[in-house]
Scaffold this active site. Sequence first.
Site, PDB file in Angstrom:
ATOM      1  N   ASN A   1     -54.298-107.921  22.705  1.00 32.20           N
ATOM      2  CA  ASN A   1     -55.189-108.812  23.452  1.00 32.20           C
ATOM      3  C   ASN A   1     -54.410-109.287  24.677  1.00 32.20           C
ATOM      4  O   ASN A   1     -53.515-110.119  24.558  1.00 32.20           O
ATOM      5  CB  ASN A   1     -55.595-109.994  22.559  1.00 32.20           C
ATOM      6  CG  ASN A   1     -56.399-111.036  23.320  1.00 32.20           C
ATOM      7  OD1 ASN A   1     -56.828-110.801  24.451  1.00 32.20           O
ATOM      8  ND2 ASN A   1     -56.604-112.197  22.704  1.00 32.20           N
TER       9      ASN A   1
ATOM     10  N   LYS B   1     -55.418-111.076  27.034  1.00 30.03           N
ATOM     11  CA  LYS B   1     -55.873-112.386  27.533  1.00 30.03           C
ATOM     12  C   LYS B   1     -56.073-112.292  29.055  1.00 30.03           C
ATOM     13  O   LYS B   1     -56.499-111.243  29.543  1.00 30.03           O
ATOM     14  CB  LYS B   1     -54.885-113.487  27.117  1.00 30.03           C
ATOM     15  CG  LYS B   1     -54.616-113.432  25.605  1.00 30.03           C
ATOM     16  CD  LYS B   1     -53.921-114.619  25.037  1.00 30.03           C
ATOM     17  CE  LYS B   1     -53.779-114.458  23.532  1.00 30.03           C
ATOM     18  NZ  LYS B   1     -53.198-115.618  22.883  1.00 30.03           N
TER      19      LYS B   1
ATOM     20  N   HIS C   1     -62.430-115.899  19.632  1.00 31.30           N
ATOM     21  CA  HIS C   1     -60.991-116.201  19.701  1.00 31.30           C
ATOM     22  C   HIS C   1     -60.806-117.718  19.783  1.00 31.30           C
ATOM     23  O   HIS C   1     -61.615-118.415  20.397  1.00 31.30           O
ATOM     24  CB  HIS C   1     -60.374-115.517  20.923  1.00 31.30           C
ATOM     25  CG  HIS C   1     -58.884-115.541  20.892  1.00 31.30           C
ATOM     26  ND1 HIS C   1     -58.170-116.663  21.260  1.00 31.30           N
ATOM     27  CD2 HIS C   1     -57.965-114.618  20.509  1.00 31.30           C
ATOM     28  CE1 HIS C   1     -56.872-116.408  21.092  1.00 31.30           C
ATOM     29  NE2 HIS C   1     -56.727-115.172  20.646  1.00 31.30           N
TER      30      HIS C   1
ATOM     31  N   GLU D   1     -59.002-119.475  21.564  1.00 27.05           N
ATOM     32  CA  GLU D   1     -58.955-119.997  22.938  1.00 27.05           C
ATOM     33  C   GLU D   1     -60.372-120.183  23.475  1.00 27.05           C
ATOM     34  O   GLU D   1     -60.637-121.092  24.262  1.00 27.05           O
ATOM     35  CB  GLU D   1     -58.105-119.060  23.818  1.00 27.05           C
ATOM     36  CG  GLU D   1     -56.621-119.224  23.478  1.00 27.05           C
ATOM     37  CD  GLU D   1     -55.756-118.003  23.679  1.00 27.05           C
ATOM     38  OE1 GLU D   1     -56.175-117.069  24.374  1.00 27.05           O
ATOM     39  OE2 GLU D   1     -54.642-117.980  23.119  1.00 27.05           O
TER      40      GLU D   1
ATOM     41  N   GLU E   1     -56.130-115.725  12.846  1.00 22.33           N
ATOM     42  CA  GLU E   1     -55.099-116.163  13.788  1.00 22.33           C
ATOM     43  C   GLU E   1     -54.910-117.677  13.670  1.00 22.33           C
ATOM     44  O   GLU E   1     -55.682-118.446  14.261  1.00 22.33           O
ATOM     45  CB  GLU E   1     -55.527-115.835  15.222  1.00 22.33           C
ATOM     46  CG  GLU E   1     -55.755-114.357  15.464  1.00 22.33           C
ATOM     47  CD  GLU E   1     -55.606-113.997  16.933  1.00 22.33           C
ATOM     48  OE1 GLU E   1     -54.786-113.123  17.232  1.00 22.33           O
ATOM     49  OE2 GLU E   1     -56.287-114.618  17.775  1.00 22.33           O
TER      50      GLU E   1
ATOM     51  N   GLY F   1     -48.758-117.754  20.357  1.00 24.21           N
ATOM     52  CA  GLY F   1     -47.941-117.977  21.542  1.00 24.21           C
ATOM     53  C   GLY F   1     -46.813-118.972  21.332  1.00 24.21           C
ATOM     54  O   GLY F   1     -46.203-119.442  22.287  1.00 24.21           O
TER      55      GLY F   1
ATOM     56  N   SER G   1     -47.943-114.563  17.179  1.00 25.35           N
ATOM     57  CA  SER G   1     -46.522-114.237  17.346  1.00 25.35           C
ATOM     58  C   SER G   1     -46.096-112.980  16.588  1.00 25.35           C
ATOM     59  O   SER G   1     -44.985-112.919  16.059  1.00 25.35           O
ATOM     60  CB  SER G   1     -45.648-115.441  16.972  1.00 25.35           C
ATOM     61  OG  SER G   1     -45.941-116.532  17.830  1.00 25.35           O
TER      62      SER G   1
HETATM   63  P1  13P Z   1     -49.521-114.144  20.502  1.00 29.68           P
HETATM   64  O1  13P Z   1     -49.260-112.777  19.892  1.00 29.68           O
HETATM   65  O2  13P Z   1     -49.059-114.263  21.906  1.00 29.68           O
HETATM   66  O3  13P Z   1     -49.061-115.240  19.603  1.00 29.68           O
HETATM   67  O4  13P Z   1     -51.141-114.288  20.591  1.00 29.68           O
HETATM   68  C1  13P Z   1     -51.899-114.034  19.486  1.00 29.68           C
HETATM   69  C2  13P Z   1     -53.326-113.945  19.904  1.00 29.68           C
HETATM   70  O5  13P Z   1     -53.942-114.942  20.258  1.00 29.68           O
HETATM   71  C3  13P Z   1     -53.962-112.620  19.931  1.00 29.68           C
HETATM   72  O6  13P Z   1     -55.337-112.704  20.075  1.00 29.68           O
END
Ligand code: 13P
Length: 261
Positions: free
Chosen positions: A11, A13, A97, A99, A169, A175, A214
């Site tokens: 992803n 983003k 997601h 976010e 997640e 992150g 992560s």
């Molecule tokens: P990270 O791998 O950067 O922690 O992000 C995970 C994520 O949100 C994937 O959709």
Amino acid sequence: MANRRPVIAGNWKMFKTVNEATDYAVRFIEEVKDVTELDIILCAPFTALYPLKNELEESIVHLGAQNMAWADQGAFTGEISAQMLLDVACTYVILGHSERREMFGETDEEINKKARKALAVGLTPIVCCGENLNVREEGKAVERVQGQVTRALVGLSVEDLSKIIVAYEPIWAIGTGKTASSKDAQEMCASIRATLTGLMGLAAEKVPILYGGSVKADNIAELLTEPDVDGALVGGASLDPISFGKLILNANPLVARVEGI
Ligand code: 13P
């Protein structure tokens, strides 16, 4: 990961211009060209999808989007429809997601409408769920995640449910460099599978459940030893084609066996 075929999805983003995306694709395809044991998906920003369609056409890498509208078309300024994603050869779409939920107020009901639309046009939804740190510390993580999954998938037929992917997640692991332990990931993925079993019976055994938060080249193999973790949704570690390629090689069971990981 039992007998399910693993899925590793990147992803990106809100990263990568068209040039950056096409350069990445050329290098990434080379890295993963011998991978046979798992499905690879790149979920790119909308603007990079069309150029990536051309780059990835002859490769084993599938294309995904990071969101879509529940409506077919019309006066929805700023939205992208399922049909538009199909038009640029997307076969997957991330829905719900954290976010999008946290920053853009997306609700389980909207995610449910989007999942129905995606399935109606033949896109595979990657339906996300996950608790924040407060909820985990209150001991309510399983309840929260099971509720999210149930509400996002309510009313779908068993046939449709058999076509989805679920991604767990935990928000506190996204992150932050703080991966859930493989035991925590397994516990939640098993409880998601129990929820799916309630909705669709034994067919739940076939649904891929991914872990995200992560995930890196050096922790993917351990996560995949857990019976209900069928792959990963990878953010930061998917942004570099060489290191994401390495992560995928570490996840490829054949390679893992050969290298004795
Ligand atoms: P990270 O791998 O950067 O922690 O992000 C995970 C994520 O949100 C994937 O959709």
